[in-house]
Scaffold this motif. Sequence first.
Motif, PDB file in Angstrom:
ATOM      1  N   LEU A 177     -42.814 -35.337 -20.774  1.00  0.00           N
ATOM      2  CA  LEU A 177     -41.443 -35.706 -20.787  1.00  0.00           C
ATOM      3  C   LEU A 177     -41.216 -36.829 -19.591  1.00  0.00           C
ATOM      4  O   LEU A 177     -41.518 -36.536 -18.467  1.00  0.00           O
ATOM      5  CB  LEU A 177     -40.577 -34.779 -20.713  1.00  0.00           C
ATOM      6  CG  LEU A 177     -40.993 -33.807 -22.052  1.00  0.00           C
ATOM      7  CD1 LEU A 177     -39.850 -32.593 -21.978  1.00  0.00           C
ATOM      8  CD2 LEU A 177     -40.526 -34.267 -23.265  1.00  0.00           C
ATOM      9  N   ASP A 178     -40.665 -37.977 -19.820  1.00  0.00           N
ATOM     10  CA  ASP A 178     -40.257 -38.787 -19.046  1.00  0.00           C
ATOM     11  C   ASP A 178     -38.696 -39.208 -19.111  1.00  0.00           C
ATOM     12  O   ASP A 178     -38.325 -39.273 -20.217  1.00  0.00           O
ATOM     13  CB  ASP A 178     -41.173 -40.256 -19.052  1.00  0.00           C
ATOM     14  CG  ASP A 178     -42.673 -40.148 -19.022  1.00  0.00           C
ATOM     15  OD1 ASP A 178     -42.941 -39.535 -17.713  1.00  0.00           O
ATOM     16  OD2 ASP A 178     -43.257 -40.428 -19.729  1.00  0.00           O
ATOM     17  N   PRO A 179     -38.026 -39.472 -18.346  1.00  0.00           N
ATOM     18  CA  PRO A 179     -36.560 -39.706 -18.169  1.00  0.00           C
ATOM     19  C   PRO A 179     -36.312 -40.918 -18.871  1.00  0.00           C
ATOM     20  O   PRO A 179     -37.114 -42.028 -18.688  1.00  0.00           O
ATOM     21  CB  PRO A 179     -36.120 -39.522 -16.898  1.00  0.00           C
ATOM     22  CG  PRO A 179     -37.289 -39.839 -15.936  1.00  0.00           C
ATOM     23  CD  PRO A 179     -38.499 -39.527 -16.337  1.00  0.00           C
ATOM     24  N   VAL A 180     -35.260 -41.035 -19.766  1.00  0.00           N
ATOM     25  CA  VAL A 180     -34.813 -42.332 -20.527  1.00  0.00           C
ATOM     26  C   VAL A 180     -34.046 -42.900 -19.617  1.00  0.00           C
ATOM     27  O   VAL A 180     -32.808 -42.681 -19.068  1.00  0.00           O
ATOM     28  CB  VAL A 180     -34.307 -41.920 -21.856  1.00  0.00           C
ATOM     29  CG1 VAL A 180     -33.826 -43.169 -22.493  1.00  0.00           C
ATOM     30  CG2 VAL A 180     -35.133 -41.155 -22.718  1.00  0.00           C
ATOM     31  N   ALA A 181     -34.265 -44.168 -19.442  1.00  0.00           N
ATOM     32  CA  ALA A 181     -33.506 -45.100 -18.206  1.00  0.00           C
ATOM     33  C   ALA A 181     -32.375 -45.573 -18.938  1.00  0.00           C
ATOM     34  O   ALA A 181     -32.155 -45.689 -20.203  1.00  0.00           O
ATOM     35  CB  ALA A 181     -34.380 -46.488 -18.207  1.00  0.00           C
ATOM     36  N   GLY A 182     -30.997 -45.528 -18.205  1.00  0.00           N
ATOM     37  CA  GLY A 182     -29.796 -45.689 -18.476  1.00  0.00           C
ATOM     38  C   GLY A 182     -29.168 -44.517 -19.199  1.00  0.00           C
ATOM     39  O   GLY A 182     -27.992 -44.421 -19.651  1.00  0.00           O
ATOM     40  N   GLU A 183     -29.873 -43.297 -19.300  1.00  0.00           N
ATOM     41  CA  GLU A 183     -29.380 -42.167 -20.068  1.00  0.00           C
ATOM     42  C   GLU A 183     -29.245 -41.160 -19.224  1.00  0.00           C
ATOM     43  O   GLU A 183     -29.983 -40.921 -18.163  1.00  0.00           O
ATOM     44  CB  GLU A 183     -30.388 -41.712 -21.352  1.00  0.00           C
ATOM     45  CG  GLU A 183     -30.041 -42.636 -22.503  1.00  0.00           C
ATOM     46  CD  GLU A 183     -29.031 -42.570 -23.243  1.00  0.00           C
ATOM     47  OE1 GLU A 183     -28.087 -41.554 -23.088  1.00  0.00           O
ATOM     48  OE2 GLU A 183     -28.665 -43.806 -24.007  1.00  0.00           O
ATOM     49  N   GLU A 184     -28.267 -40.103 -19.350  1.00  0.00           N
ATOM     50  CA  GLU A 184     -27.960 -39.017 -18.344  1.00  0.00           C
ATOM     51  C   GLU A 184     -28.671 -37.751 -19.273  1.00  0.00           C
ATOM     52  O   GLU A 184     -28.305 -37.534 -20.256  1.00  0.00           O
ATOM     53  CB  GLU A 184     -26.561 -38.816 -18.079  1.00  0.00           C
ATOM     54  CG  GLU A 184     -26.704 -37.702 -17.069  1.00  0.00           C
ATOM     55  CD  GLU A 184     -24.924 -37.587 -16.808  1.00  0.00           C
ATOM     56  OE1 GLU A 184     -24.739 -36.430 -16.310  1.00  0.00           O
ATOM     57  OE2 GLU A 184     -24.327 -38.571 -16.708  1.00  0.00           O
ATOM     58  N   SER A 185     -29.728 -37.132 -18.528  1.00  0.00           N
ATOM     59  CA  SER A 185     -29.969 -35.890 -19.211  1.00  0.00           C
ATOM     60  C   SER A 185     -30.707 -36.077 -20.321  1.00  0.00           C
ATOM     61  O   SER A 185     -30.797 -35.246 -21.047  1.00  0.00           O
ATOM     62  CB  SER A 185     -28.983 -34.812 -19.283  1.00  0.00           C
ATOM     63  OG  SER A 185     -28.440 -34.617 -18.002  1.00  0.00           O
ATOM     64  N   LEU A 186     -31.669 -37.000 -20.467  1.00  0.00           N
ATOM     65  CA  LEU A 186     -32.468 -37.337 -21.920  1.00  0.00           C
ATOM     66  C   LEU A 186     -33.714 -37.885 -21.193  1.00  0.00           C
ATOM     67  O   LEU A 186     -33.989 -38.778 -20.392  1.00  0.00           O
ATOM     68  CB  LEU A 186     -31.708 -38.456 -22.746  1.00  0.00           C
ATOM     69  CG  LEU A 186     -32.379 -38.733 -23.984  1.00  0.00           C
ATOM     70  CD1 LEU A 186     -32.471 -37.885 -24.898  1.00  0.00           C
ATOM     71  CD2 LEU A 186     -31.912 -39.989 -24.430  1.00  0.00           C
ATOM     72  N   TRP A 187     -34.728 -37.300 -22.097  1.00  0.00           N
ATOM     73  CA  TRP A 187     -36.111 -37.198 -21.706  1.00  0.00           C
ATOM     74  C   TRP A 187     -36.779 -37.641 -23.125  1.00  0.00           C
ATOM     75  O   TRP A 187     -36.564 -37.449 -24.278  1.00  0.00           O
ATOM     76  CB  TRP A 187     -36.923 -35.967 -20.987  1.00  0.00           C
ATOM     77  CG  TRP A 187     -36.444 -35.709 -19.769  1.00  0.00           C
ATOM     78  CD1 TRP A 187     -37.045 -36.124 -18.774  1.00  0.00           C
ATOM     79  CD2 TRP A 187     -35.316 -35.240 -19.217  1.00  0.00           C
ATOM     80  NE1 TRP A 187     -36.389 -35.857 -17.361  1.00  0.00           N
ATOM     81  CE2 TRP A 187     -35.106 -35.056 -17.757  1.00  0.00           C
ATOM     82  CE3 TRP A 187     -34.031 -34.638 -19.777  1.00  0.00           C
ATOM     83  CZ2 TRP A 187     -34.425 -34.687 -16.989  1.00  0.00           C
ATOM     84  CZ3 TRP A 187     -33.116 -34.055 -19.128  1.00  0.00           C
ATOM     85  CH2 TRP A 187     -33.204 -34.105 -17.509  1.00  0.00           C
ATOM     86  N   HIS A 188     -37.829 -38.478 -22.981  1.00  0.00           N
ATOM     87  CA  HIS A 188     -38.730 -39.017 -24.149  1.00  0.00           C
ATOM     88  C   HIS A 188     -40.199 -38.584 -23.792  1.00  0.00           C
ATOM     89  O   HIS A 188     -40.662 -38.745 -22.808  1.00  0.00           O
ATOM     90  CB  HIS A 188     -38.340 -40.316 -24.368  1.00  0.00           C
ATOM     91  CG  HIS A 188     -39.160 -40.857 -25.446  1.00  0.00           C
ATOM     92  ND1 HIS A 188     -40.578 -41.436 -25.364  1.00  0.00           N
ATOM     93  CD2 HIS A 188     -39.252 -40.673 -26.773  1.00  0.00           C
ATOM     94  CE1 HIS A 188     -40.987 -41.631 -26.450  1.00  0.00           C
ATOM     95  NE2 HIS A 188     -39.990 -41.451 -27.733  1.00  0.00           N
TER      96      HIS A 188
END
Length: 171
Positions: free
Chosen positions: A71-82
């Motif tokens: 899981l990697d953090p989604v740039a520009g999103e808070e508390s979201l991983w992809h």
Amino acid sequence: MTKRVMPNSAGDKELRAVQQLPKTLAVDNPGEGLHGCWKSEKGQVTIGKDPVTARLSYTEPVGEERVHGWLDPVAGEESLWHGTLVLLKAGEGPWYGPSFGPPPEVVGDIKVRLLKGDKPGIETQIRMQDEEDWSELTKFEQEVGAEEKPMPTPDLSNLLPMEARSETRDT
């Protein structure tokens, strides 16, 4: 620890630790809120720090196999991983790179959102490789005492047997 004397604006001397780290290095890792075992009406998943790479890892048992993803953090999103998902056979560890053989086949993608509130929770959505649409949101609650369960350490012994390791050192 050695101390260094630093003058302050009033002319007094202040003792400071020489090896003191700046406070700006103490960055909170928002992904730590995802660590633990999570349950829903559809099943159970585990998210935690991989013991080999320290990357955020998603694992979901599926019969004798399990679904795994980084899981990697989604740039520009808070508390979201992809992450991308692969299917691992029983006893098979995650793929850490080319030295671990060919990469496993990607079976889908996942989005994980950490829910804020009084009770810890996450939402997941999965999109299978041959589908265009994401699944409906699945809400998970953290299991009691789940934060105490460490991620399992993969067995890497079959990758480079002890005999081969000793031969490499002798040369």
